[in-house]
Each structure stands twice: as C-alpha cells, then as structure tokens.
Design a protein around this motif. Sequence first.
Motif, PDB file in Angstrom:
ATOM      1  N   LEU A   1      -0.068  -6.074   2.403  1.00  6.70           N
ATOM      2  CA  LEU A   1      -0.314  -5.718   1.010  1.00  6.70           C
ATOM      3  C   LEU A   1       0.849  -6.168   0.141  1.00  6.70           C
TER       4      LEU A   1
ATOM      5  N   THR B   1      -0.962  -4.954  -5.251  1.00  5.91           N
ATOM      6  CA  THR B   1      -1.954  -4.109  -4.592  1.00  5.91           C
ATOM      7  C   THR B   1      -1.451  -2.684  -4.463  1.00  5.91           C
TER       8      THR B   1
ATOM      9  N   ILE C   1      -9.694  -1.153  -3.966  1.00  4.33           N
ATOM     10  CA  ILE C   1      -8.645  -1.141  -2.946  1.00  4.33           C
ATOM     11  C   ILE C   1      -8.838   0.050  -2.019  1.00  4.33           C
TER      12      ILE C   1
END
Length: 82
Positions: free
Chosen positions: A5, A9, A24
């Motif tokens: 990630l 994110t 997400i």
Amino acid sequence: MKYLLDSNTISELYDAEASHHSAILGHLGALTDRDQVCISVLSLYELEYGWANAPDEKKPAARHEGQCVPLLIPYRLTWSCL
C-alpha cells in the motif's frame, strides 16, 4: 498474493470522507488469510512527516486517542485502537 500500500492509499483509508475510502475498505475486506498487506518504510516516513508538519488543529484528527485505525502486521490486516 502480496499487496504494497502506498501513502495515498493509507491516507484515504484513514479518511472516512475520502473518495476512495469505501472501495479501499472493500478490497481489504475481500483479502484472505493467505494475502499479505505491507507498507514501505518510505510511506511510513511520508505519513509521519505529513503529521509532524500539519497545523496543530489538524493533528488531533490524524491521531485521536481511542480512534480505531488499521494496524498493518505482516501476513494479516487487523484493527487496533490507539
């Protein structure tokens, strides 16, 4: 499968009002126990640097005592409260 990630994110994951927050969470929720989720040390630095340089009025929102935030551990994504 392994997932790395990035800082964007992670930022969207922490911000419940971010445009991709739900997507997400959905992707992370669909992972299995065999999946690995990681963050690079560079992303950790970027997030810490951003927090350290944020205005004081925004810092409590980024690190609120008792707020549940994701704690990324190798091999497993768990939830933890600070």
